[in-house]
Design an enzyme around this catalytic site. Sequence first.
Site, PDB file in Angstrom:
ATOM      1  CG  ASP A 112      77.859  57.715  14.714  1.00  0.00           C
ATOM      2  OD1 ASP A 112      76.954  57.311  13.954  1.00  0.00           O
ATOM      3  OD2 ASP A 112      77.825  57.560  15.945  1.00  0.00           O
ATOM      4  CE1 TYR A 151      73.342  62.825  20.020  1.00  0.00           C
ATOM      5  CE2 TYR A 151      72.783  65.085  19.433  1.00  0.00           C
ATOM      6  CZ  TYR A 151      72.863  64.075  20.376  1.00  0.00           C
ATOM      7  OH  TYR A 151      72.484  64.326  21.671  1.00  0.00           O
ATOM      8  CG  HIS A 153      69.955  59.419  21.154  1.00  0.00           C
ATOM      9  ND1 HIS A 153      70.229  58.508  22.139  1.00  0.00           N
ATOM     10  CD2 HIS A 153      71.153  59.978  20.806  1.00  0.00           C
ATOM     11  CE1 HIS A 153      71.539  58.500  22.384  1.00  0.00           C
ATOM     12  NE2 HIS A 153      72.115  59.389  21.594  1.00  0.00           N
ATOM     13  CD  GLU A 158      75.293  56.114  20.854  1.00  0.00           C
ATOM     14  OE1 GLU A 158      75.801  56.276  19.716  1.00  0.00           O
ATOM     15  OE2 GLU A 158      75.223  57.029  21.697  1.00  0.00           O
ATOM     16  CD  GLU A 215      74.764  55.311  15.704  1.00  0.00           C
ATOM     17  OE1 GLU A 215      75.087  55.665  14.544  1.00  0.00           O
ATOM     18  OE2 GLU A 215      75.337  55.733  16.722  1.00  0.00           O
ATOM     19  CG  ASP A 267      78.669  54.787  18.194  1.00  0.00           C
ATOM     20  OD1 ASP A 267      79.844  54.418  18.369  1.00  0.00           O
ATOM     21  OD2 ASP A 267      78.289  55.972  18.348  1.00  0.00           O
ATOM     22  NE  ARG A 289      75.963  56.226  26.254  1.00  0.00           N
ATOM     23  CZ  ARG A 289      75.715  56.550  24.994  1.00  0.00           C
ATOM     24  NH1 ARG A 289      76.397  57.515  24.398  1.00  0.00           N
ATOM     25  NH2 ARG A 289      74.782  55.916  24.321  1.00  0.00           N
ATOM     26  CD  GLN A 300      79.468  59.836  24.550  1.00  0.00           C
ATOM     27  OE1 GLN A 300      79.094  58.695  24.858  1.00  0.00           O
ATOM     28  NE2 GLN A 300      78.697  60.678  23.884  1.00  0.00           N
ATOM     29  CE  LYS A 355      79.609  58.076  21.153  1.00  0.00           C
ATOM     30  NZ  LYS A 355      78.267  57.485  21.074  1.00  0.00           N
ATOM     31  CB  THR A 409      81.738  50.917  15.319  1.00  0.00           C
ATOM     32  OG1 THR A 409      82.321  52.011  16.035  1.00  0.00           O
ATOM     33  CG2 THR A 409      80.370  51.319  14.815  1.00  0.00           C
ATOM     34  CB  THR A 442      71.191  56.697  19.229  1.00  0.00           C
ATOM     35  OG1 THR A 442      72.562  56.620  19.602  1.00  0.00           O
ATOM     36  CG2 THR A 442      70.389  55.707  20.041  1.00  0.00           C
ATOM     37  CD  GLU A 446      68.081  57.235  24.305  1.00  0.00           C
ATOM     38  OE1 GLU A 446      66.947  57.539  23.938  1.00  0.00           O
ATOM     39  OE2 GLU A 446      68.951  56.810  23.511  1.00  0.00           O
TER      40      GLU A 446
HETATM   41 CA    CA Z   1      76.473  57.242  17.820  1.00  0.00          CA
END
Ligand code: CA
Length: 444
Positions: free
Chosen positions: A144, A146, A151, A215, A217, A249, A253, A256, A269, A273, A375, A389
Amino acid sequence: MNSLNLTHDPKARSWLASANGSDFPIQNLPYGRCRRLGRQEAWRCCVAIGDQVLDLTLLATQSAWLSVPGVNTALAAAAVQAASRDLRDLMRMGTDAWHALRVAMFLALREDASSDVQQQLKTALLAQSEAEIGMPVQVGEYTDFYTSLHHARNVGMAIGNGGQVAPNFFWMPIAYHGRASSLGVQQRLHRPMGQAIAPGQEQPTYGPSQRLDYELEMAIYIGQDNDWGSPVAMDRAESHIFGMGLLNDWSARDIQFWEMAPLGPFQGKNFATSLSPWIVTMEALAPFRLPFSRADEHPQPLPYLDGQDLRSHGGLDIGLSVSLQTAKMRELGSPAQEISKTNFKYQHWCVSQMVVQHTAGGCNLHAGDVLGTGTVSGPTAPEAGAIIELAKAGKEPITLGNGEQRSFLLDGDAIVLRGVCEREGHVRIGFGECVGEVLPAETN
Ligand code: CA
């Protein structure tokens, strides 16, 4: 990279009425795997067309549809044989084979196909409503990335670091290696258990995540392998990409942020998925390309991440949205409500650059591997690709049309991702839906 050809003809229509105007017209032809509903038979490679799927295992037993002018009969026949064994066998054959099979299917489904050809195709069609939809391909490995600056900044602001972004972000597409084992389609996932530390506390506690997020994606599906020790260069990178889909994803939080330093995401995570069931090929995406450019305030890519193809058409114009259906909405029969809308064109890094970065040290990618893009968030607040967000890490809960509020996801919430490519002078194509639903935690 793919240039436009007869399979992008905006005037072309199918004799299969449901294809025209749908997410899956003959200009799309995305790949996935299905089997007849209620039977425990082996998964079969299929192509979505309108409200039907074309079963390539059945189609591979027919030949008249391959022997028409404009089709590279030998290569298309080898390609459909490969796909009928395993989609990864077709992926490994490379761009010429992918193109040959696309042309053959396009002509066989176009409204001027002969009645013999139409008859052959009809024997291989199955209504999507009578099909069980599986993983589009057997995925070997999952990484994955970023790659959205918006984001990265939004999350930084939400968690109180002032929107700071690590300096490496501006120089290369960064990523972590994830788990392929918990990838799935139409997932009903349990809220994950894990360790987290509440603000102001000195010790962590163990329990169900209180900050579950999604997320938005995209998934990049690798086609051709690269050998171990053989980096892929920019001018070849897209020939190693078979196509793209949608990816959610799911992210806990609280788990994480407690675990992430210094080794990166792990339990926050790896529980689930979700993927959309169809792989839209890079050839189908050819009309929706955009030039790549880098704003003056950011460093230009180093030469190994730059190139002419990238500059002229390395970007992709893909409209994306996130919808949420709460348990209450479901009980009342209300559809999912759209909570954000954005576009893949806002990513700081392009798909070719992700392949190059991944393989730069000699890492080998294989047919069927998935690279998540990270994301996708746009420049304005409603274009954010995660609820952390939108709801400012819980400080400003979002209010839904029925008055319900969300800071993070609750049990019973379903998330629906959608993707569509639309451009003047071209036929609209869609990615279908990536759907997943949150169930209560399972304790151990
Ligand atoms: Ca991700």
